[in-house]
Design an enzyme around this catalytic site. Structure first.
Site: not given
Length: 335
Positions: A47, A52, A81, A114
């Protein structure tokens, strides 16, 4: 020995491994090493997210293990996402293509919206390169919101499925009203909703202090899988560290862990997966990576499941109150 991970069926015929590996808040050599260790341990569900800021490293680790023969692409379930600054429909496909380029993949297994909130797309200069300010703030430090209907964003995500760039699409952090509205207007159903529990799927925060039962029941009506992010209570990532309760220190869960000769983390994870909820814990420790995966090889007794259910406090760790003025902020209602 590689652990065999159970899967849950999605509403479009694909399957998702019940336990995945979270990749947030780890960078450079740390995330490369952790993803490699996870693949060797048996994880196949990863994931990630553009937010990130480590998808190049995640892709490097995955590609290396594929080249080494440790894993085949067909056996992986790779998730990313769409971030809030790229929710304008014309930006969705370019954002996905950039993720695929960074991961060095031809397609994703799952692409998730997201948040239901769009932010202004603001360019900034960092390290002599042009980048996107992912949380754009005005001169007063207030989030710059953008008026984009998440339904229009979803339609652009559906087009990415038609082009073969992604197999399944889902949402994260949607409340019940937003999810119902999406279901009224979608052509392709979300397979998941990621929720902060205890990240076709729906991701939400979910854990023993935030049971998310009403949301889980709603998603099951729509044949949407709820994926639980923050299943261990987001240790080290609290937005209110002085007051947030610590799941791993709960005395009743500790007692259950002793009873089963398991760790507290394994009890917390198994409580969720026994309900059919995929979980995505994260760790950079090889020992904990293996430990979390081993949470699927035992069952909790009915009375212990009931005891843990009784610990619910409807307590949310991830509130993102800095975005509470956004018209699509999801947490103004209970679920």
């Amino acid at each position: 020995m590689v652990v065999k991970i159970p899967t849950v069926p999605l509403n479009n015929g694909y399957e998702m491994p019940l336990i995945g590996f979270g990749t947030a808040n780890a960078y450079h050599d740390e995330i490369i090493r952790a993803v490699g260790d996870a693949i060797e341990a048996g994880y196949r569900h990863f994931d990630g997210a553009s937010f990130y800021a480590n998808e190049i490293e995640v892709g490097q680790a995955v590609r290396q293990k594929m080249e080494d023969g440790a894993v085949d692409r067909k056996d992986l379930f790779i998730v990313s996402k769409l971030w809030c600054t790229f929710m304008s429909p014309e930006l969705v496909e370019p954002a996905l293509r950039q993720t695929l380029k960074d991961l060095k993949l031809n397609y994703l297994d799952l692409y998730v919206m997201h948040w239901p909130m769009a932010f202004e797309l603001v360019k900034c200069i960092t390290f002599e390169q042009e980048n996107t300010d992912l949380i754009p703030l005005d001169e007063n430090g207030i989030l710059k919101c953008k008026n984009v209907d998440y339904i229009h964003t979803w339609k652009a995500m559906e087009a990415c499925v038609s082009q073969g760039l992604v197999r399944s699409i889902g949402v994260s952090n949607f409340n019940s009203q937003q999810l119902r509205r999406l279901m009224d207007h979608c052509t392709i159903r979300p397979v998941t909703n990621q929720v902060n529990k205890f990240d076709q799927t729906y991701g939400v925060e979910a854990h023993i202090y935030l049971s998310q039962k009403p949301m889980i029941n709603l998603c099951r009506e729509y044949e949407i899988v709820v994926t639980a992010y923050g299943p261990l209570g987001r240790p080290g990532l609290s937005q209110n560290p002085e007051n947030d309760p610590i799941l791993l220190d709960d005395p009743k869960v500790k007692d259950i862990a002793v009873k089963y000769n398991r760790t507290v983390a394994q009890i917390l994870l198994r409580y969720l997966t026994m309900q059919g909820l995929p979980v995505i814990p994260k760790s950079s420790s090889r020992a904990r990576i293996i430990e979390n995966l081993a949470s699927v090889d035992f069952d909790l007794a009915t009375e212990d499941m009931a005891l843990i259910t009784g610990l619910n406090r409807d307590y949310r760790y991830l509130k993102n109150e800095w975005a509470s003025h956004h018209p699509h902020y999801p947490f103004h209602i209970p679920f």
